[in-house]
Design a protein around this motif. Structure first.
Motif, mmCIF file in Angstrom:
data_model
loop_
_atom_site.group_PDB
_atom_site.id
_atom_site.type_symbol
_atom_site.label_atom_id
_atom_site.label_comp_id
_atom_site.label_asym_id
_atom_site.label_seq_id
_atom_site.Cartn_x
_atom_site.Cartn_y
_atom_site.Cartn_z
ATOM 1 N N MET A 5 57.373 63.662 39.166
ATOM 2 C CA MET A 5 57.102 62.813 40.329
ATOM 3 C C MET A 5 57.146 61.341 39.910
ATOM 4 S SD MET A 5 53.771 62.676 42.819
ATOM 5 C CE MET A 5 54.152 64.297 43.490
ATOM 6 N N HIS A 6 57.807 60.522 40.743
ATOM 7 C CA HIS A 6 57.905 59.095 40.454
ATOM 8 C C HIS A 6 56.590 58.391 40.783
ATOM 9 C CE1 HIS A 6 62.189 58.808 39.574
ATOM 10 N NE2 HIS A 6 62.381 59.693 40.535
ATOM 11 N N THR A 7 56.206 57.461 39.917
ATOM 12 C CA THR A 7 55.063 56.594 40.190
ATOM 13 C C THR A 7 55.565 55.321 40.860
ATOM 14 O OG1 THR A 7 53.916 57.439 38.247
ATOM 15 C CG2 THR A 7 53.128 55.357 39.179
ATOM 16 N N GLN A 8 54.933 54.964 41.944
ATOM 17 C CA GLN A 8 55.382 53.786 42.672
ATOM 18 C C GLN A 8 55.145 52.533 41.824
ATOM 19 O OE1 GLN A 8 53.161 54.059 46.300
ATOM 20 N NE2 GLN A 8 54.744 55.251 47.333
ATOM 21 N N PRO A 9 56.213 51.774 41.527
ATOM 22 C CA PRO A 9 56.055 50.584 40.681
ATOM 23 C C PRO A 9 55.431 49.441 41.470
ATOM 24 C CG PRO A 9 58.306 50.719 41.483
ATOM 25 C CD PRO A 9 57.591 51.962 41.979
ATOM 26 N N PRO A 10 54.744 48.521 40.797
ATOM 27 C CA PRO A 10 54.237 47.333 41.503
ATOM 28 C C PRO A 10 55.413 46.450 41.910
ATOM 29 C CG PRO A 10 53.911 47.095 39.139
ATOM 30 C CD PRO A 10 54.398 48.496 39.356
ATOM 31 N N ILE A 11 55.289 45.822 43.065
ATOM 32 C CA ILE A 11 56.355 44.939 43.533
ATOM 33 C C ILE A 11 56.148 43.568 42.902
ATOM 34 C CG2 ILE A 11 57.521 43.933 45.530
ATOM 35 C CD1 ILE A 11 57.783 46.957 45.304
ATOM 36 N N THR A 12 56.941 43.273 41.903
ATOM 37 C CA THR A 12 56.848 42.008 41.181
ATOM 38 C C THR A 12 58.103 41.181 41.434
ATOM 39 O OG1 THR A 12 57.896 42.932 39.220
ATOM 40 C CG2 THR A 12 55.488 43.121 39.372
ATOM 41 N N GLN A 13 58.050 39.926 41.014
ATOM 42 C CA GLN A 13 59.229 39.067 41.141
ATOM 43 C C GLN A 13 60.395 39.643 40.343
ATOM 44 O OE1 GLN A 13 59.152 34.566 41.032
ATOM 45 N NE2 GLN A 13 60.048 34.916 39.016
ATOM 46 N N GLU A 14 60.121 40.174 39.151
ATOM 47 C CA GLU A 14 61.176 40.749 38.320
ATOM 48 C C GLU A 14 61.851 41.919 39.021
ATOM 49 O OE1 GLU A 14 61.753 42.759 33.866
ATOM 50 O OE2 GLU A 14 59.755 42.195 34.590
ATOM 51 N N LEU A 15 61.048 42.771 39.671
ATOM 52 C CA LEU A 15 61.605 43.917 40.379
ATOM 53 C C LEU A 15 62.477 43.455 41.557
ATOM 54 C CD1 LEU A 15 61.889 46.906 40.996
ATOM 55 C CD2 LEU A 15 59.670 46.837 42.156
ATOM 56 N N LEU A 16 61.987 42.467 42.301
ATOM 57 C CA LEU A 16 62.775 41.970 43.432
ATOM 58 C C LEU A 16 64.050 41.283 42.960
ATOM 59 C CD1 LEU A 16 59.973 40.605 45.787
ATOM 60 C CD2 LEU A 16 61.386 42.631 46.126
ATOM 61 N N PHE A 17 64.015 40.607 41.813
ATOM 62 C CA PHE A 17 65.233 39.998 41.278
ATOM 63 C C PHE A 17 66.280 41.079 40.980
ATOM 64 C CE2 PHE A 17 64.084 35.536 39.499
ATOM 65 C CZ PHE A 17 63.559 35.187 40.732
ATOM 66 N N ARG A 18 65.845 42.205 40.430
ATOM 67 C CA ARG A 18 66.789 43.304 40.175
ATOM 68 C C ARG A 18 67.334 43.850 41.495
ATOM 69 N NH1 ARG A 18 62.837 45.356 36.579
ATOM 70 N NH2 ARG A 18 62.602 47.241 37.870
ATOM 71 N N TYR A 19 66.487 43.888 42.493
ATOM 72 C CA TYR A 19 66.890 44.361 43.821
ATOM 73 C C TYR A 19 67.960 43.446 44.413
ATOM 74 C CZ TYR A 19 66.229 45.644 48.790
ATOM 75 O OH TYR A 19 66.410 46.041 50.087
ATOM 76 N N PHE A 20 67.748 42.128 44.323
ATOM 77 C CA PHE A 20 68.721 41.179 44.852
ATOM 78 C C PHE A 20 70.044 41.259 44.083
ATOM 79 C CE2 PHE A 20 64.750 38.496 45.826
ATOM 80 C CZ PHE A 20 64.581 39.127 47.043
ATOM 81 N N ALA A 21 69.959 41.549 42.771
ATOM 82 C CA ALA A 21 71.165 41.630 41.945
ATOM 83 C C ALA A 21 71.869 42.970 42.082
ATOM 84 C CB ALA A 21 70.800 41.379 40.482
ATOM 85 N N GLY A 22 71.215 43.940 42.741
ATOM 86 C CA GLY A 22 71.830 45.257 42.919
ATOM 87 C C GLY A 22 71.709 46.158 41.717
ATOM 88 N N THR A 23 70.742 45.876 40.811
ATOM 89 C CA THR A 23 70.609 46.683 39.593
ATOM 90 C C THR A 23 69.338 47.533 39.588
ATOM 91 O OG1 THR A 23 69.511 44.829 38.458
ATOM 92 C CG2 THR A 23 71.907 44.993 38.232
#
Length: 333
Positions: free
Chosen positions: A1-19
């Motif tokens: 089961m996946h653990t929900q990661p905290p939403i951090t700036q680093e995570l959102l940067f990866r999201y914006f970059a598509g990675t």
């Protein structure tokens, strides 16, 4: 089961970059359904744009990439959610997709709260930190919507405004940025900033402020005390002098205009700045004549009539164009 990661700036940067991973994308898409998270989302988006300038130059491709991220799926089972919640999630994803593309086209609207006055209009404002501002006519003040994330309180002024700044419990400095490149840095005080037509002026009424400007590729500082007046124009070093009557620079907040050996050319510029009126003085020598006195006027027409009455001038007006001459010379509109 996946653990929900905290939403951090680093995570959102990866999201914006598509990675980011498929699970991270799903979690972010659920997280942004809560309105209180959108501020942090768009703040990180702005920071990502600033660090990746090429991301701003192709809005259509950015939108396509974001759509693709939202639609990508893998074999990992998504977290269980009720069908009603799932519908709300995808509706919000669609809205956020729209806001993303709109963010590139209307970035200032998303990131800043703007206050603007028209000709002949003044406005009394209260900033988010409780500071009071009186905005003069034909002026704009922008305040970041996400100032709570920064170490400074920063606003951007074009035109003229009088500030009464509160001292916050966390001791955050307020920075007033002008289009001429000057920065007024303060904790709590009262001052007036003028920023028009390739010239800027700062007058300190109470407290103490630090004035910053760029010279010789470096940042210079001037510490101002009450009664100090600093004026500057592009490519020139700011000039500092004492003024024993600094209140005249806030007279406009009370519908008063104080002139001390003020040239007609300078007064003509005031009419253009505050009322959108073009004043033409056909005689160059007359344009350098000066007027002294204090006048109370609630609009441009009243001020013009008072000035004409107190001098040997006459005028004619055609729409927003005013021609001024002396009483012994014919008008030539």
């Amino acid at each position: 089961m996946h653990t929900q990661p905290p939403i951090t700036q680093e995570l959102l940067f990866r999201y914006f970059a598509g990675t980011s991973t498929a699970f991270e994308k799903q979690w972010i898409n659920q997280w942004i359904q809560q309105e209180e998270h959108l501020e942090f989302f768009f703040l990180c988006l702005d920071r990502y744009e600033s660090a990746h300038p090429q991301f701003q130059t192709d809005a259509s491709q950015a939108f396509i990439r974001h759509q693709k991220r939202c639609l990508e799926q893998d074999t990992t089972p998504p977290p269980a959610v009720e069908s009603k919640s799932l519908s709300r999630i995808w509706m919000l994803v669609a809205c956020v997709s729209f806001l993303l593309i709109g963010g590139y086209l209307f970035k200032d609207h998303l990131l800043y709260k703007s206050y603007k006055t028209g000709y002949g209009e003044t406005a009394h404002l209260t900033l988010s930190d409780g500071s009071k501002v009186i905005l003069n006519a034909n002026s704009t003040l922008r305040e970041p919507r996400f100032a709570w994330m920064d170490t400074l309180r920063q606003v951007y002024l074009t035109g003229e405004a009088n500030f009464s700044v509160v001292h916050t419990p966390d001791h955050k400095k307020l920075v007033v940025q002008t289009s001429q490149g000057m920065q007024v840095v303060v904790l709590g005080t009262e001052f007036t900033v003028y920023d028009r037509h390739q010239a800027a002026r700062v007058v300190l009424h109470k407290g103490k402020i630090e004035l910053r400007y760029v010279q010789d590729k470096g940042v210079k500082k001037i510490m101002m005390s009450p009664g100090d007046l600093v004026t500057t124009t592009p490519n020139e070093k700011p000039q500092v002098k004492r003024d024993e009557t600094p209140d005249k620079y806030t007279a406009w907040t009370r519908d008063r205009f104080v002139f001390e050996q003020t040239s007609l050319q300078e007064i003509a510029q005031l009419f253009a700045d505050n009322y959108g009126l073009t004043v033409e003085i056909q005689d160059p020598q007359l344009a350098q004549e000066t007027i002294s006195g204090s006048f109370t006027a609630h609009n441009g027409k009243e001020l013009l009539e008072l000035l004409i009455e107190a001098s040997s001038l006459q005028f004619t007006q055609i729409n927003n164009h005013i021609f001024i001459t002396t009483t012994n010379k014919p008008l030539r509109p």
